[in-house]
Design a protein around this motif. Structure first.
Motif, PDB file in Angstrom:
ATOM      1  N   GLU A   1      35.140  83.853 -31.566  1.00  0.00           N
ATOM      2  CA  GLU A   1      34.444  83.132 -30.488  1.00  0.00           C
ATOM      3  C   GLU A   1      33.838  84.116 -29.490  1.00  0.00           C
ATOM      4  O   GLU A   1      32.718  83.905 -29.000  1.00  0.00           O
ATOM      5  CB  GLU A   1      35.381  82.156 -29.788  1.00  0.00           C
ATOM      6  CG  GLU A   1      34.675  81.303 -28.773  1.00  0.00           C
ATOM      7  CD  GLU A   1      35.387  80.010 -28.461  1.00  0.00           C
ATOM      8  OE1 GLU A   1      34.723  79.085 -27.931  1.00  0.00           O
ATOM      9  OE2 GLU A   1      36.594  79.906 -28.729  1.00  0.00           O
TER      10      GLU A   1
ATOM     11  N   ALA B   1      41.177  76.301 -40.140  1.00  0.00           N
ATOM     12  CA  ALA B   1      41.068  75.179 -39.190  1.00  0.00           C
ATOM     13  C   ALA B   1      40.525  75.656 -37.849  1.00  0.00           C
ATOM     14  O   ALA B   1      39.636  75.020 -37.261  1.00  0.00           O
ATOM     15  CB  ALA B   1      42.427  74.507 -39.017  1.00  0.00           C
ATOM     16  N   SER B   2      41.029  76.777 -37.357  1.00  0.00           N
ATOM     17  CA  SER B   2      40.553  77.311 -36.074  1.00  0.00           C
ATOM     18  C   SER B   2      39.087  77.730 -36.171  1.00  0.00           C
ATOM     19  O   SER B   2      38.285  77.469 -35.262  1.00  0.00           O
ATOM     20  CB  SER B   2      41.413  78.506 -35.653  1.00  0.00           C
ATOM     21  OG  SER B   2      42.754  78.116 -35.446  1.00  0.00           O
TER      22      SER B   2
ATOM     23  N   GLY C   1      36.893  76.534 -38.230  1.00  0.00           N
ATOM     24  CA  GLY C   1      36.094  75.314 -38.346  1.00  0.00           C
ATOM     25  C   GLY C   1      35.811  74.676 -37.003  1.00  0.00           C
ATOM     26  O   GLY C   1      34.699  74.190 -36.759  1.00  0.00           O
ATOM     27  N   ARG C   2      36.809  74.683 -36.128  1.00  0.00           N
ATOM     28  CA  ARG C   2      36.601  74.102 -34.791  1.00  0.00           C
ATOM     29  C   ARG C   2      35.587  74.920 -33.995  1.00  0.00           C
ATOM     30  O   ARG C   2      34.740  74.355 -33.279  1.00  0.00           O
ATOM     31  CB  ARG C   2      37.940  74.031 -34.049  1.00  0.00           C
ATOM     32  CG  ARG C   2      38.868  72.929 -34.551  1.00  0.00           C
ATOM     33  CD  ARG C   2      40.050  72.737 -33.629  1.00  0.00           C
ATOM     34  NE  ARG C   2      40.984  73.861 -33.688  1.00  0.00           N
ATOM     35  CZ  ARG C   2      42.008  73.946 -34.526  1.00  0.00           C
ATOM     36  NH1 ARG C   2      42.238  72.958 -35.390  1.00  0.00           N
ATOM     37  NH2 ARG C   2      42.820  74.988 -34.500  1.00  0.00           N
ATOM     38  N   ILE C   3      35.655  76.227 -34.120  1.00  0.00           N
ATOM     39  CA  ILE C   3      34.698  77.083 -33.411  1.00  0.00           C
ATOM     40  C   ILE C   3      33.290  76.888 -33.971  1.00  0.00           C
ATOM     41  O   ILE C   3      32.306  76.792 -33.222  1.00  0.00           O
ATOM     42  CB  ILE C   3      35.129  78.557 -33.512  1.00  0.00           C
ATOM     43  CG1 ILE C   3      36.440  78.769 -32.740  1.00  0.00           C
ATOM     44  CG2 ILE C   3      34.035  79.487 -32.992  1.00  0.00           C
ATOM     45  CD1 ILE C   3      37.086  80.122 -32.990  1.00  0.00           C
TER      46      ILE C   3
ATOM     47  N   ALA D   1      32.103  74.229 -35.360  1.00  0.00           N
ATOM     48  CA  ALA D   1      31.622  72.923 -34.892  1.00  0.00           C
ATOM     49  C   ALA D   1      31.193  72.988 -33.429  1.00  0.00           C
ATOM     50  O   ALA D   1      30.176  72.394 -33.034  1.00  0.00           O
ATOM     51  CB  ALA D   1      32.715  71.870 -35.086  1.00  0.00           C
ATOM     52  N   LYS D   2      31.946  73.714 -32.613  1.00  0.00           N
ATOM     53  CA  LYS D   2      31.631  73.831 -31.184  1.00  0.00           C
ATOM     54  C   LYS D   2      30.259  74.452 -30.971  1.00  0.00           C
ATOM     55  O   LYS D   2      29.490  74.015 -30.102  1.00  0.00           O
ATOM     56  CB  LYS D   2      32.712  74.679 -30.499  1.00  0.00           C
ATOM     57  CG  LYS D   2      32.463  74.954 -29.026  1.00  0.00           C
ATOM     58  CD  LYS D   2      33.597  75.786 -28.432  1.00  0.00           C
ATOM     59  CE  LYS D   2      33.335  76.137 -26.981  1.00  0.00           C
ATOM     60  NZ  LYS D   2      34.445  76.957 -26.398  1.00  0.00           N
TER      61      LYS D   2
ATOM     62  N   GLY E   1      41.945  72.979 -43.185  1.00  0.00           N
ATOM     63  CA  GLY E   1      40.690  73.308 -42.519  1.00  0.00           C
ATOM     64  C   GLY E   1      39.543  73.463 -43.487  1.00  0.00           C
ATOM     65  O   GLY E   1      38.375  73.450 -43.077  1.00  0.00           O
TER      66      GLY E   1
ATOM     67  N   SER F   1      36.661  71.016 -43.393  1.00  0.00           N
ATOM     68  CA  SER F   1      35.674  71.034 -42.306  1.00  0.00           C
ATOM     69  C   SER F   1      34.444  71.888 -42.653  1.00  0.00           C
ATOM     70  O   SER F   1      33.499  71.951 -41.878  1.00  0.00           O
ATOM     71  CB  SER F   1      36.314  71.571 -41.020  1.00  0.00           C
ATOM     72  OG  SER F   1      36.706  72.924 -41.164  1.00  0.00           O
TER      73      SER F   1
END
Length: 507
Positions: A248, A280-281, A283-285, A287-288, A315, A318
């Protein structure tokens, strides 16, 4: 009376003497069954000999000796019969082929293969279907599509997922980067790269990968015209997995510098460590920041087969696209791989119609697999191998093999860690173990040369084949465990051979 004409010359059809079919006995057709059976039986006997006679993974022959043997080959003079041909191939190839099925082969990502898939190869080669269009494959197309759909469900994708079999993980990773690039351009800038080439701001595109990601990402970025400069390598944690916090931070830094993040690549099973990035982590980043998320699961895809270790892939659902190598972790012969996307609409970026192959007015309800591929028109029916395997063996049996491999690797790592003469670098999520022979009597600066000697000496003997790599400049031996037949007894034999070989250095 019917006639046939050739440049003014005419002859009644009944007077034309057709060639005797015996002349064409070497062509696969309805009258060549005896020739086919002779050839297949000869090849089968060669394979049986390979299995029964090999007791070590490599003959130990030098490249110079093998090259000298090839010097006598004359392609302008055919051999007289199959016996001569098979004897030649035995001497030049089979006798010295690497035996991946033996436990003393513990080097690269080569798995032993299951027999149903080998049987399928006979049909694949003989019938010779091409998977590019429906009219060249029919049932083969539906088999491939059903296996793609099954794999997509195992990943956790929904009913709109799709994909295609590929030549291997590197090609699938290239497809992931290509779709990431083209999807960004057309979605954010309305620019069609397929038609108009790279947009003016393509030099600012950025793709984020782990510093331990597969080299195909670098080659792919170069082939796509983005250059390796488009790749931003993110540091890893103590287990050599991408650090999500640093990912990130890297994205924010590139944005601040005026660059354009378009994608992130997660690795599910690194080649050198067998570990999985925190999918999973990541994937969330992704998407953000609205980034394309591609997962290279060429190695780690075997975890889809097991309930016990499936959580390591949490994850993966995603992702926008996923690379699968059945020929690494599903015990399939080379090649057997796939590229899977969450939404089949993404594949439209690859579609191209040509009148002689897949014209728009004969699209067969999206049954032409060439619409989903890159630069692969004629393509083998590799999916049949996986069909044979799953229909006869089932997912659960393959999953049990994967569990056995992981658990043997865990025990092997523990043995290495407890041995005062060995130095373990890292534990593995799957089956890759990095370590080196490091007895107390040697200085740190000697260890590279010592372990290089061990690897080379064992290879030249043919008794044990291990791989190697460098981490932070240091040379390590590498076990890549992909064989469920490998036992701890085999592991102890290999480790003892390593130590015995190392003890002879400088003597």
């Amino acid at each position: 009376m019917s006639t046939t004409a050739f440049a003014g010359w005419q002859q009644p059809l009944q007077d034309i003497v057709l060639p005797v079919k015996e002349t064409y006995k070497d062509i696969f057709h309805q009258d060549s069954a005896a020739e086919y059976e002779q050839a297949i039986n000869g090849a089968r006997e060669l394979v049986t000999h390979f299995l029964q006679q090999n007791r070590q993974p490599f003959s130990g022959i030098s490249s110079a000796a093998l090259k000298a043997a090839f010097a006598a080959v004359d392609f302008d003079t055919p051999l007289p019969d199959y016996e001569s041909l098979l004897n030649e191939v035995q001497e030049l190839y089979v006798k010295h082929a690497t035996a991946f099925h033996l436990p003393a082969y513990i080097a690269h990502l080569n798995c032993p293969v299951v027999i149903p898939a080998v049987a399928a190869e006979v049909l694949i080669a003989a019938i010779n279907s091409s998977q590019d269009t429906w009219d060249q494959s029919a049932g083969g197309t539906l088999m491939e599509q059903q296996l793609i759909n099954w794999t997509a469900r195992e990943i956790g994708f929904g009913s709109v997922a799709d994909g295609v079999f590929t030549a291997g993980g590197s090609q699938s990773n290239l497809m992931g980067l290509l779709l990431a690039r083209d999807h960004y351009a057309i979605t954010h800038d309305g620019h069609n790269i397929k038609k108009y080439g790279l947009p003016a701001d393509a030099s600012r595109y950025r793709i984020f990968i782990s510093e331990k990601a597969h080299f195909s990402n670098h080659k792919g970025a170069a082939l796509l015209g983005l250059g390796e400069q488009a790749l931003v390598e993110v540091k890893t944690d103590e287990r050599f997995r991408m650090d999500a916090a640093l990912l990130e931070a890297a994205i924010a830094r590139e944005i601040q510098q005026g660059n354009i993040p378009i994608a992130v690549v997660g690795t599910a099973g690194t080649t050198d460590f067998g570990n999985l990035d925190p999918l999973a982590s990541i994937g969330r980043i992704a998407a953000k920041y609205k980034l394309w998320f591609h997962i290279d699961a060429a190695y780690g895809c075997g975890l889809l087969l097991t309930d016990k270790y499936r959580h390591l892939l949490n994850g993966i659902e995603s992702a926008h696209s996923v690379t699968i190598d059945y020929h690494k972790s599903f015990f399939q012969p080379i090649s057997s791989s796939a590229f899977i996307v969450k939404d089949k609409q993404y594949l439209r970026l690859l579609r191209m119609h040509v009148d002689y192959l897949n014209p728009k007015d004969e699209d067969y309800d999206d049954l032409n697999q060439i619409n989903k591929s890159i630069m692969q028109s004629t393509r083998r029916f590799d999916a049949l191998k996986l069909w044979f395997t799953l229909r006869l063996m089932g997912k659960q049996k393959l999953g049990a093999y994967t569990e056995t491999i992981i658990e043997t690797a865990q025990k092997a790592a523990e043995v290495i860690s407890a041995d005062p003469e060995l130095e373990l670098l890292s534990y593995s999520d799957m089956g890759v173990i990095l370590f080196r022979y490091a007895p107390d009597q040697y200085k740190a600066e000697d260890l590279d040369a010592l372990n290089q000697y061990i690897k080379k000496t064992m290879f030249n003997s043919g008794l044990v084949l291990v791989a190697s790599t460098r981490v932070d400049g240091n040379f390590y031996l590498k076990f890549t465990m992909l064989n469920p037949l490998t036992t701890m007894e085999d592991v102890h034999y290999i480790l003892n051979t390593i130590k015995k070989t190392g003890a002879a250095w400088r003597q």
